[in-house]
Design an enzyme around this catalytic site. Structure first.
Site, PDB file in Angstrom:
ATOM      1  N   HIS A  35      13.220 -56.514  -0.394  1.00  0.00           N
ATOM      2  CA  HIS A  35      14.442 -56.638  -0.908  1.00  0.00           C
ATOM      3  C   HIS A  35      15.214 -57.916  -0.202  1.00  0.00           C
ATOM      4  O   HIS A  35      15.963 -58.685  -1.148  1.00  0.00           O
ATOM      5  CB  HIS A  35      15.505 -55.554  -0.683  1.00  0.00           C
ATOM      6  N   HIS A  81      21.372 -57.217   6.779  1.00  0.00           N
ATOM      7  CA  HIS A  81      19.871 -57.021   6.024  1.00  0.00           C
ATOM      8  C   HIS A  81      18.897 -58.042   7.037  1.00  0.00           C
ATOM      9  O   HIS A  81      17.791 -57.525   7.278  1.00  0.00           O
ATOM     10  CB  HIS A  81      19.913 -57.405   4.711  1.00  0.00           C
ATOM     11  N   HIS A 128      18.065 -49.237  -6.951  1.00  0.00           N
ATOM     12  CA  HIS A 128      19.028 -49.322  -5.794  1.00  0.00           C
ATOM     13  C   HIS A 128      20.254 -48.445  -6.325  1.00  0.00           C
ATOM     14  O   HIS A 128      21.388 -48.197  -5.726  1.00  0.00           O
ATOM     15  CB  HIS A 128      19.753 -50.636  -5.644  1.00  0.00           C
ATOM     16  N   GLU A 147      21.123 -46.316   1.932  1.00  0.00           N
ATOM     17  CA  GLU A 147      22.468 -46.677   1.446  1.00  0.00           C
ATOM     18  C   GLU A 147      22.987 -45.500   0.388  1.00  0.00           C
ATOM     19  O   GLU A 147      21.950 -44.943  -0.580  1.00  0.00           O
ATOM     20  CB  GLU A 147      22.325 -47.988   0.743  1.00  0.00           C
ATOM     21  N   ASP A 207      16.295 -49.344   0.829  1.00  0.00           N
ATOM     22  CA  ASP A 207      15.751 -50.870   0.673  1.00  0.00           C
ATOM     23  C   ASP A 207      14.353 -50.926   1.433  1.00  0.00           C
ATOM     24  O   ASP A 207      14.204 -50.712   2.652  1.00  0.00           O
ATOM     25  CB  ASP A 207      16.752 -51.801   1.338  1.00  0.00           C
ATOM     26  N   PHE A 211      25.978 -52.272  -8.172  1.00  0.00           N
ATOM     27  CA  PHE A 211      26.594 -53.623  -8.033  1.00  0.00           C
ATOM     28  C   PHE A 211      26.701 -54.412  -9.391  1.00  0.00           C
ATOM     29  O   PHE A 211      25.912 -54.122 -10.473  1.00  0.00           O
ATOM     30  CB  PHE A 211      25.516 -54.305  -7.229  1.00  0.00           C
ATOM     31  N   HIS A 271      19.258 -44.623  -1.808  1.00  0.00           N
ATOM     32  CA  HIS A 271      17.928 -45.196  -1.871  1.00  0.00           C
ATOM     33  C   HIS A 271      17.621 -45.961  -0.656  1.00  0.00           C
ATOM     34  O   HIS A 271      18.434 -46.254   0.259  1.00  0.00           O
ATOM     35  CB  HIS A 271      17.961 -46.312  -3.150  1.00  0.00           C
TER      36      HIS A 271
END
Length: 207
Positions: free
Chosen positions: A58, A159, A48, A171, A54, A18, A52
């Site tokens: 998070h 989420h 991340h 993810e 979460d 990201f 991974h």
């Protein structure tokens, strides 16, 4: 020997992240030589990067960190469902064909081949789909894109559904070579105190 599918991407300095996240970096703190008996490296990265899990921390202050999550969700029978090129959101209609006798873990393949560069136009979960899966007894969902929410989302509705329903998530998986069907999932997070996520070496094993 049971067949194994490695569904984790290689982590390197080229791994997509990201925008603004901490990339993977590796440096050598010692090298094998006449004066040193070992090679020794150090790494820095966002948890991340790559495949991974979460942690609830998070997306909720005061929620469980990676060191505090229970492990049962990350290990056991799992169904891979194809929703390739499903568009921006994975809808219930994309998964309904595989709903019978759903196991507690579901991985959705959205990509013909997992992205190796950052692409903000990835598929994510519609919040209603998360709710529907939980109603079928699912405890963990995963996918082969960077997030269960769109890259532009500020509310992170999916989420927040995970938080409300006490679901776990994986993810950035790689499902390119995995056919639809049932497998055993093994994808344990590291016991990282205070961390909002953890890298995993995710694999599927034939039942």
């Amino acid at each position: 020997m049971k067949r194994i599918w490695d569904i984790s991407p290689q982590v390197s300095e080229q791994s997509p992240i990201f925008p603004g996240d901490e990339p993977f970096r590796l440096k050598w703190t010692a090298r094998l030589s006449a004066d040193c008996p070992v090679n020794l490296s150090a790494i820095t990265m966002s948890p991340h990067v790559g495949a991974h899990a979460d942690a609830p921390l998070h997306y909720a202050n005061g929620a469980a960190s990676s060191a505090e999550v229970e492990l049962q969700a990350y290990l056991g029978p799992c169904r891979v469902i194809h929703a390739i090129n499903c568009g921006p959101l994975i809808q219930i209609e994309h998964l309904r064909h595989a709903a019978a006798l759903m196991p507690a873990r579901v991985l959705v393949r959205c990509c013909q081949s997992a992205d190796t560069e950052w692409n903000p136009d990835f598929s994510a979960f519609a919040p209603d789909t998360v709710d529907w899966l939980a109603g079928l007894g699912v405890k963990l969902i995963g996918l082969d894109t960077p997030s269960v929410d769109p890259a532009s989302s500020k509310l992170l509705a999916s989420h927040q559904q995970l938080l409300r329903l006490n679901l776990r998530v994986l993810e950035n998986l790689v499902l390119d070579e995995v056919a639809e069907g049932d497998y055993e999932l093994i994808a344990l997070p590291l016991k990282l105190a205070g961390a909002c996520a953890s890298p995993v070496r995710a694999i599927l094993r034939e039942l």
